[in-house]
Design an enzyme around this catalytic site. Sequence first.
Site, short mmCIF file in Angstrom:
data_model
loop_
_atom_site.label_atom_id
_atom_site.label_comp_id
_atom_site.label_asym_id
_atom_site.label_seq_id
_atom_site.Cartn_x
_atom_site.Cartn_y
_atom_site.Cartn_z
N GLU A 6 0.84 -1.21 0.00
CA GLU A 6 0.00 0.00 0.00
C GLU A 6 0.87 1.26 0.00
O GLU A 6 2.08 1.18 0.24
CB GLU A 6 -0.92 0.01 1.22
CG GLU A 6 -0.15 0.01 2.54
CD GLU A 6 -0.93 0.64 3.67
OE1 GLU A 6 -1.34 1.81 3.52
OE2 GLU A 6 -1.10 -0.02 4.71
N ASP B 227 -16.48 4.99 14.56
CA ASP B 227 -15.29 4.95 13.70
C ASP B 227 -14.80 3.51 13.54
O ASP B 227 -14.12 2.97 14.41
CB ASP B 227 -14.20 5.85 14.28
CG ASP B 227 -13.03 6.03 13.33
OD1 ASP B 227 -12.96 5.30 12.32
OD2 ASP B 227 -12.18 6.90 13.59
N ASP C 117 -11.41 -1.01 6.04
CA ASP C 117 -10.54 -2.16 5.80
C ASP C 117 -11.23 -3.48 6.19
O ASP C 117 -11.04 -4.51 5.55
CB ASP C 117 -9.24 -2.06 6.63
CG ASP C 117 -8.33 -0.93 6.18
OD1 ASP C 117 -8.59 -0.32 5.13
OD2 ASP C 117 -7.34 -0.67 6.89
N LYS D 141 -3.56 -2.07 14.45
CA LYS D 141 -2.77 -1.10 15.22
C LYS D 141 -3.29 -1.01 16.65
O LYS D 141 -4.49 -0.99 16.88
CB LYS D 141 -2.81 0.26 14.53
CG LYS D 141 -1.92 0.28 13.29
CD LYS D 141 -1.85 1.65 12.66
CE LYS D 141 -2.95 1.87 11.66
NZ LYS D 141 -2.86 1.11 10.43
N1 PSU Z 1 -0.14 0.29 8.55
C1 PSU Z 1 0.86 1.08 9.01
N2 PSU Z 1 0.69 2.44 8.92
C2 PSU Z 1 -0.43 3.01 8.32
C3 PSU Z 1 -1.47 2.16 7.82
C4 PSU Z 1 -1.26 0.81 7.96
O1 PSU Z 1 1.86 0.60 9.54
O2 PSU Z 1 -0.52 4.23 8.22
C5 PSU Z 1 -2.71 2.76 7.16
C6 PSU Z 1 -3.34 1.75 6.20
O3 PSU Z 1 -3.41 2.34 4.93
C7 PSU Z 1 -4.72 1.48 6.74
C8 PSU Z 1 -5.04 2.81 7.34
O4 PSU Z 1 -5.62 1.07 5.74
O5 PSU Z 1 -3.80 3.12 8.02
C9 PSU Z 1 -6.25 2.75 8.23
O6 PSU Z 1 -6.86 3.99 8.24
P1 PSU Z 1 -8.33 4.17 8.89
O7 PSU Z 1 -8.16 3.81 10.34
O8 PSU Z 1 -8.65 5.65 8.69
O9 PSU Z 1 -9.27 3.28 8.14
MN MN Z 2 -11.83 5.67 10.53
#
Ligand code: PSU
Ligand code: MN
Length: 305
Positions: A24, A137, A141, A158
């Site tokens: 990505e 939220d 994904d 995460k």
């Molecule tokens: N993994 C990492 N760092 C990141 C991400 C993943 O080590 O920044 C990103 C990915 O692109 C994932 C996104 O899809 O964070 C999730 O964002 P959100 O929580 O807004 O869906």
């Molecule tokens: Mn989000």
Amino acid sequence: MIDLQFSTEVRAARDAGQPIVALESTIITHGMPHPQNVEVAAQVEQDIRDAGATPATIAVIEGRLHVGLEPEELAQLGQAHGVSKLSRADMAACLATGGTGATTVAATMIAARHAGIEVFATGGIGGVHQGAETSFDISADLHELAQTPVTVVAAGAKAILDLAKTLEVLETLGVPVIAHGQDAFPAFWSAQSPLKAPLRMDSAEDIARAHAMRRELGLPGGQLVANPIPEADQIPATELAPIIAEAQRDAATHCITGKAVTPYLLQRIFERTEGRSLTANIALVRNNARLAARIAQALCTRRGA
Ligand code: PSU
Ligand code: MN
């Protein structure tokens, strides 16, 4: 069919029927600071080559969907300002209007599927945020994993997220969550968490076989492979917990919402750990890239058999 822009090496690998691993680009533009982001992205690509597969970093550049970036495209994207963070909801609009955007896990899966790539390595997927019962939220994904047939190798979700709720949603959506080589669901910067992963597999071949079996069963969606960060590189969860809590309080104070939440939290944690969170993040992404390359190889071998 969408017009894909393949890099030279991805085109050659496709023609030769060799294993390819998708990567990505949001982790480059929104997940890590410049210039380490570009160095890491290049290093992760090299890890995949060293492990016998071809890397395909995915991004939208001036309205074209790139599958594999040339080194100068990667360098440009890594220092560009105002790059959008693209998920399922905004990818088509970006392509339609000639925009430039980095792909999240969800958008990268969509692109990988179009390119016939079945394995994808990242750091950590998005999931259910803490306080989701009021903020709602929940990362797109999770829904993508339920509908797009790509095996995603991540170090769990995460640790800024509510991991228990994330696992519950994945179960509801019918997404297989496979811990690699251990029983616990890993927590991104830490190898262990109090949560047991629903499934465990110890070899790339088993993971590839399970991926193929889902297709044979006609099941939509992918698999989440939760690959723990190497012990030597981890940050203990007890040490990180107060820092994560503080970052979350800061996000609330500054009214950070929507797609800005994850980048904001990662940046705050980077500052408060004096860069150690980034060092760990780099180690886990590289570790995931190597496992993804082995899974892609195993899938290729199966196909040839
Ligand atoms: N993994 C990492 N760092 C990141 C991400 C993943 O080590 O920044 C990103 C990915 O692109 C994932 C996104 O899809 O964070 C999730 O964002 P959100 O929580 O807004 O869906
Ligand atoms: Mn989000």
